[in-house]
Design a protein around this motif. Structure first.
Motif, PDB file in Angstrom:
ATOM      1  N   PRO A  41       0.820  -1.210   0.000  1.00 18.98           N
ATOM      2  CA  PRO A  41       0.000   0.000   0.000  1.00 18.98           C
ATOM      3  C   PRO A  41       0.856   1.263   0.000  1.00 18.98           C
ATOM      4  O   PRO A  41       1.778   1.392   0.806  1.00 18.98           O
ATOM      5  CB  PRO A  41      -0.814  -0.122   1.292  1.00 18.98           C
ATOM      6  N   GLY A  42       0.561   2.178  -0.920  1.00 18.20           N
ATOM      7  CA  GLY A  42       1.275   3.439  -0.986  1.00 18.20           C
ATOM      8  C   GLY A  42       2.654   3.364  -1.581  1.00 18.20           C
ATOM      9  O   GLY A  42       3.388   4.359  -1.577  1.00 18.20           O
ATOM     10  N   LYS A  43       3.024   2.195  -2.123  1.00 13.22           N
ATOM     11  CA  LYS A  43       4.365   2.034  -2.681  1.00 13.22           C
ATOM     12  C   LYS A  43       4.288   1.619  -4.135  1.00 13.22           C
ATOM     13  O   LYS A  43       3.255   1.176  -4.631  1.00 13.22           O
ATOM     14  CB  LYS A  43       5.157   1.010  -1.871  1.00 13.22           C
ATOM     15  N   GLN A  44       5.431   1.759  -4.810  1.00 14.11           N
ATOM     16  CA  GLN A  44       5.500   1.366  -6.218  1.00 14.11           C
ATOM     17  C   GLN A  44       5.488  -0.154  -6.352  1.00 14.11           C
ATOM     18  O   GLN A  44       5.873  -0.880  -5.435  1.00 14.11           O
ATOM     19  CB  GLN A  44       6.793   1.904  -6.840  1.00 14.11           C
ATOM     20  N   ASN A  83       9.747 -18.595   1.477  1.00 13.73           N
ATOM     21  CA  ASN A  83      10.083 -19.113   2.792  1.00 13.73           C
ATOM     22  C   ASN A  83      10.588 -17.996   3.686  1.00 13.73           C
ATOM     23  O   ASN A  83      10.954 -16.920   3.207  1.00 13.73           O
ATOM     24  CB  ASN A  83      11.159 -20.198   2.668  1.00 13.73           C
ATOM     25  N   SER A  84      10.629 -18.266   4.977  1.00  9.87           N
ATOM     26  CA  SER A  84      11.129 -17.289   5.958  1.00  9.87           C
ATOM     27  C   SER A  84      10.490 -15.924   5.739  1.00  9.87           C
ATOM     28  O   SER A  84      11.175 -14.892   5.693  1.00  9.87           O
ATOM     29  CB  SER A  84      12.656 -17.181   5.857  1.00  9.87           C
ATOM     30  N   LEU A  85       9.190 -15.920   5.624  1.00 10.86           N
ATOM     31  CA  LEU A  85       8.481 -14.683   5.312  1.00 10.86           C
ATOM     32  C   LEU A  85       8.587 -13.679   6.444  1.00 10.86           C
ATOM     33  O   LEU A  85       8.614 -14.043   7.629  1.00 10.86           O
ATOM     34  CB  LEU A  85       7.023 -14.982   4.995  1.00 10.86           C
ATOM     35  N   LYS A  86       8.638 -12.418   6.045  1.00 12.29           N
ATOM     36  CA  LYS A  86       8.779 -11.303   6.981  1.00 12.29           C
ATOM     37  C   LYS A  86       7.595 -10.354   6.813  1.00 12.29           C
ATOM     38  O   LYS A  86       6.983 -10.311   5.730  1.00 12.29           O
ATOM     39  CB  LYS A  86      10.065 -10.537   6.688  1.00 12.29           C
ATOM     40  N   PRO A  87       7.275  -9.578   7.844  1.00 13.00           N
ATOM     41  CA  PRO A  87       6.168  -8.622   7.697  1.00 13.00           C
ATOM     42  C   PRO A  87       6.346  -7.690   6.499  1.00 13.00           C
ATOM     43  O   PRO A  87       5.357  -7.301   5.865  1.00 13.00           O
ATOM     44  CB  PRO A  87       6.211  -7.860   9.023  1.00 13.00           C
ATOM     45  N   GLU A  88       7.573  -7.352   6.174  1.00  7.47           N
ATOM     46  CA  GLU A  88       7.815  -6.457   5.031  1.00  7.47           C
ATOM     47  C   GLU A  88       7.558  -7.117   3.682  1.00  7.47           C
ATOM     48  O   GLU A  88       7.590  -6.441   2.642  1.00  7.47           O
ATOM     49  CB  GLU A  88       9.229  -5.882   5.071  1.00  7.47           C
ATOM     50  N   ASP A  89       7.298  -8.417   3.672  1.00  4.61           N
ATOM     51  CA  ASP A  89       6.889  -9.090   2.437  1.00  4.61           C
ATOM     52  C   ASP A  89       5.400  -8.908   2.155  1.00  4.61           C
ATOM     53  O   ASP A  89       4.915  -9.313   1.089  1.00  4.61           O
ATOM     54  CB  ASP A  89       7.205 -10.590   2.507  1.00  4.61           C
ATOM     55  N   THR A  90       4.687  -8.327   3.106  1.00  6.28           N
ATOM     56  CA  THR A  90       3.262  -8.104   2.926  1.00  6.28           C
ATOM     57  C   THR A  90       3.010  -7.194   1.732  1.00  6.28           C
ATOM     58  O   THR A  90       3.553  -6.091   1.649  1.00  6.28           O
ATOM     59  CB  THR A  90       2.653  -7.487   4.190  1.00  6.28           C
ATOM     60  N   ALA A  91       2.200  -7.681   0.787  1.00  3.95           N
ATOM     61  CA  ALA A  91       1.921  -6.934  -0.435  1.00  3.95           C
ATOM     62  C   ALA A  91       0.940  -7.721  -1.288  1.00  3.95           C
ATOM     63  O   ALA A  91       0.672  -8.899  -1.014  1.00  3.95           O
ATOM     64  CB  ALA A  91       3.200  -6.694  -1.229  1.00  3.95           C
ATOM     65  N   ALA A  92       0.445  -7.059  -2.309  1.00  5.05           N
ATOM     66  CA  ALA A  92      -0.257  -7.766  -3.375  1.00  5.05           C
ATOM     67  C   ALA A  92       0.792  -8.230  -4.377  1.00  5.05           C
ATOM     68  O   ALA A  92       1.648  -7.444  -4.790  1.00  5.05           O
ATOM     69  CB  ALA A  92      -1.273  -6.850  -4.043  1.00  5.05           C
ATOM     70  N   TYR A  93       0.720  -9.488  -4.740  1.00  3.78           N
ATOM     71  CA  TYR A  93       1.697 -10.081  -5.664  1.00  3.78           C
ATOM     72  C   TYR A  93       1.021 -10.302  -7.020  1.00  3.78           C
ATOM     73  O   TYR A  93      -0.057 -10.911  -7.095  1.00  3.78           O
ATOM     74  CB  TYR A  93       2.225 -11.395  -5.108  1.00  3.78           C
ATOM     75  N   PHE A  94       1.690  -9.817  -8.058  1.00  3.61           N
ATOM     76  CA  PHE A  94       1.145  -9.869  -9.409  1.00  3.61           C
ATOM     77  C   PHE A  94       2.054 -10.698 -10.313  1.00  3.61           C
ATOM     78  O   PHE A  94       3.254 -10.427 -10.408  1.00  3.61           O
ATOM     79  CB  PHE A  94       1.020  -8.459  -9.995  1.00  3.61           C
TER      80      PHE A  94
END
Length: 118
Positions: A41-44, A83-94
């Motif tokens: 959200p709010g990012k490129q 793997n080893s997912l982090k909160p900063e990986d949160t996003a919509a993936y296209f």
């Protein structure tokens, strides 16, 4: 009609894993480079990982060693093992498809949400 249909997103705890899939139809899959972008959200929208029609891969620096992209040409499907997912990986993936000789993406999927949170 070209379709890229993503699946596999969801909510996962930090340190967990998810596997995204992108099933393509209406294209000659073997001539396309495939891959994944993500947009928080709010990012490129940023490139996460890509795989050429010949199987060469590249990754965004922050996901190297954690994410693996692969493709199955017999199933017209590209995968992203995360793997080893982090909160900063949160996003919509296209998911995207780009002809190997094209300068820009030819087709996009509709996106799948990945949320990493405890």
């Amino acid at each position: 009609q070209v379709q890229l249909v993503e699946s596999g997103g969801g909510l996962v705890q930090p340190g967990g894993s998810l596997r995204l899939s992108c099933a393509a139809s209406g294209i000659t899959f073997s001539i396309y480079n495939m891959g994944w972008y993500r947009q928080a959200p709010g990012k490129q929208r940023l490139l996460v990982a890509a795989i050429t029609n010949g199987g060469s891969t590249n990754y965004e620096a922050s996901v190297k060693g954690r994410f693996t992209i692969s493709r199955d040409n017999a199933k017209n499907t590209v995968y992203l093992q995360m793997n080893s997912l982090k909160p900063e990986d949160t996003a919509a993936y296209f998911c995207f498809a780009k002809k190997w000789y094209s300068d820009s993406v030819n087709y996009w999927g509709q996106g799948t949400q990945v949320t990493v949170s405890s």
